[in-house]
Design a protein around this motif. Structure first.
Motif, mmCIF file in Angstrom:
data_model
loop_
_atom_site.group_PDB
_atom_site.id
_atom_site.type_symbol
_atom_site.label_atom_id
_atom_site.label_comp_id
_atom_site.label_asym_id
_atom_site.label_seq_id
_atom_site.Cartn_x
_atom_site.Cartn_y
_atom_site.Cartn_z
ATOM 1 N N HIS A 116 0.834 -1.210 0.000
ATOM 2 C CA HIS A 116 0.000 0.000 0.000
ATOM 3 C C HIS A 116 0.866 1.257 0.000
ATOM 4 N N GLN A 117 1.897 1.272 0.840
ATOM 5 C CA GLN A 117 2.780 2.431 0.904
ATOM 6 C C GLN A 117 3.488 2.662 -0.431
ATOM 7 N N VAL A 121 3.120 6.065 -2.681
ATOM 8 C CA VAL A 121 4.259 6.977 -2.861
ATOM 9 C C VAL A 121 4.855 6.865 -4.265
ATOM 10 N N LEU A 294 9.533 3.041 4.279
ATOM 11 C CA LEU A 294 8.146 2.734 3.959
ATOM 12 C C LEU A 294 7.666 1.496 4.711
ATOM 13 N N ALA A 297 6.778 2.655 8.129
ATOM 14 C CA ALA A 297 5.488 3.352 8.115
ATOM 15 C C ALA A 297 4.337 2.361 8.015
ATOM 16 N N ALA A 298 4.510 1.323 7.210
ATOM 17 C CA ALA A 298 3.483 0.288 7.090
ATOM 18 C C ALA A 298 3.274 -0.408 8.425
ATOM 19 N N ASP A 301 1.326 1.791 10.746
ATOM 20 C CA ASP A 301 -0.094 1.827 10.355
ATOM 21 C C ASP A 301 -0.834 0.602 10.900
#
Length: 328
Positions: A116-117, A121, A294, A297-298, A301
Motif C-alpha cells: 500500500h505504501q 508513494v 516505507l 510506516a506500514a 499503520d
C-alpha cells in the motif's frame, strides 16, 4: 536421458551426505525415488558413480570426475542466474526508484501495508510479491536475485538467515502473544501467565529457526512441558482456537476478530525480530533506505489499527518499530 542441473545436484547431495537415505531426506525425496533417479543418471553417464554398502555411499573414480565438474558447473549457473536477474531488473525510473520491485515475505500484516505504501508513494512502480513460511528460502531467493527485498522474522536474538553477502536491518522487535478463544478463562486478562496454559494443546504457523526450541525452554522455565505444538496455516489455527482445541502462539499484530483474542504473555518470554534484507550488489540496492522507511510506516499503520497492541506498547516501549538501524 539428457542430463539436467537437478541431476548434478542429486550427485552432490549424495556425496555430501555419504548416504542415499540421508541425501533423500535432505532433498525431500523418498529413498526409492532417489535411488531410481541415481540409477538413471548412472546409465546416462556410463557407469556407477558411488560404491554403496552398509557404511554408506562413496564416489567411484567416475563419480569423483563427475563431482569435480558438478562443483564447477552448479556455482557458475547460480551466478549466471543471479547476474541475469539483476540485469533484467536494471531498467530504472529517474532517481533511485527502480522500474519494478520484487518483494518476498514471511510476515503477513506488514507485506500488505508495504505494498500500500509503495503504491501510494510510487504509483508508477511495478510491485510483485512472493510469500513463503521459510526465511531461509527467502534469503536464498535474495542471494540468487529472484527477489529484491525480503521481510522475514527470527526468534529472539537469533542471527539472520545464513546466506552470505546479504544486508539485514531490524524493522521491529515484538513479543509473542497467545491467541485464545473469547470463552477461555484467561481471555479477559491484561496478560496471561504461561503456567496457566500448561494443560493446553498449542498451535503455531510454520517457520524455520529455533522458535520451537525457545518455546519449549520458556515452558520449562514456567514449570511444565507443552503437550503438543501443531504447525498449520493461519485459518486452521483460528478454527482450532475457536473450537477450544488449542491456544495459538501469534504475532501481537494479529487482527482482532469475533471469537478469538490475542493476549500478551506475562514477562514476555518469547520475542520475534522482523528484518528487512537485500543484496548490496542488486540493481535495486540504492532504494533500500526508502524501502526500510516505507516498511516502518506500514508497520506503524498496522499497529495503529491494533488497539490492544498499542496499549501494550505504552507499557513496554522497548518493543515495536525500531526505525532505520545500522546493518547487522
Amino acid at each position: 536421458m539428457e542430463l539436467e542441473l537437478r541431476h548434478f545436484k542429486i550427485i552432490c547431495a549424495v556425496a555430501e551426505a555419504g548416504s542415499i537415505t540421508k541425501a533423500a531426506s535432505t532433498l525431500g525425496l523418498a529413498q526409492p525415488a532417489l535411488t531410481a533417479q541415481l540409477h538413471r543418471i548412472e546409465r546416462a553417464l556410463g557407469g556407477p558413480l558411488f560404491e554403496r554398502d552398509r557404511r554408506g555411499a562413496r564416489p567411484t573414480p567416475l563419480g569423483e570426475l563427475v563431482l569435480a565438474r558438478a562443483k564447477l558447473l552448479l556455482p557458475a549457473v547460480s551466478g549466471l542466474r543471479e547476474e541475469a536477474a539483476r540485469f533484467a531488473n536494471n531498467a530504472a525510473l529517474p532517481g533511485d526508484t527502480p522500474a519494478r520491485l520484487r518483494l518476498g515475505s514471511a510476515t503477513g500484516p506488514v507485506l500488505g501495508g508495504l505494498v500500500h505504501q509503495l503504491n501510494a508513494v510510487h504509483p508508477e512502480l511495478e510491485v510483485t510479491t512472493h510469500v513463503s513460511w521459510s526465511s531461509e528460502e527467502l534469503a536464498g531467493m535474495l542471494a540468487d536475485g529472484r527477489v529484491d527485498y525480503a521481510l522475514v522474522g527470527v526468534c529472539g536474538d537469533a542471527p539472520p538467515p545464513a546466506q552470505p553477502g546479504l544486508i539485514w536491518r531490524t524493522l521491529a522487535t515484538d513479543p509473542v502473544f497467545v491467541l485464545l478463544s473469547t470463552d477461555h478463562p484467561e481471555a479477559g486478562k491484561a496478560e496471561v501467565e504461561l503456567s496457566a496454559l500448561a494443560g493446553e494443546q498449542w498451535g503455531a504457523t510454520p517457520g524455520d529457526g529455533c522458535f520451537a526450541e525457545c518455546f519449549a525452554a520458556a515452558c520449562a522455565r514456567a514449570g511444565f512441558t507443552p503437550r503438543t505444538l501443531y504447525e498449520t496455516d493461519v485459518v486452521t489455527c483460528i478454527d482450532m482456537v475457536e473450537a477450544g482445541d488449542a491456544v495459538v502462539l501469534c504475532q501481537p499484530m494479529f487482527r482482532e476478530m469475533p471469537g478469538v483474542v490475542p493476549v500478551p504473555i506475562a514477562g514476555n518470554p518469547l520475542r520475534w525480530r522482523n528484518l528487512v534484507g537485500w543484496h548490496p550488489d542488486s540493481a535495486t540496492a540504492s532504494f533500500a533506505d526508502q524501502l526500510v522507511k516505507l516498511a516502518g510506516a506500514a508497520y506503524q499503520d498496522v499497529i495503529a489499527r491494533r488497539p490492544r497492541y498499542s496499549r501494550f506498547l505504552e507499557r513496554y516501549p522497548m518493543y515495536g518499530v525500531e526505525g532505520d538501524r545500522a546493518a547487522l
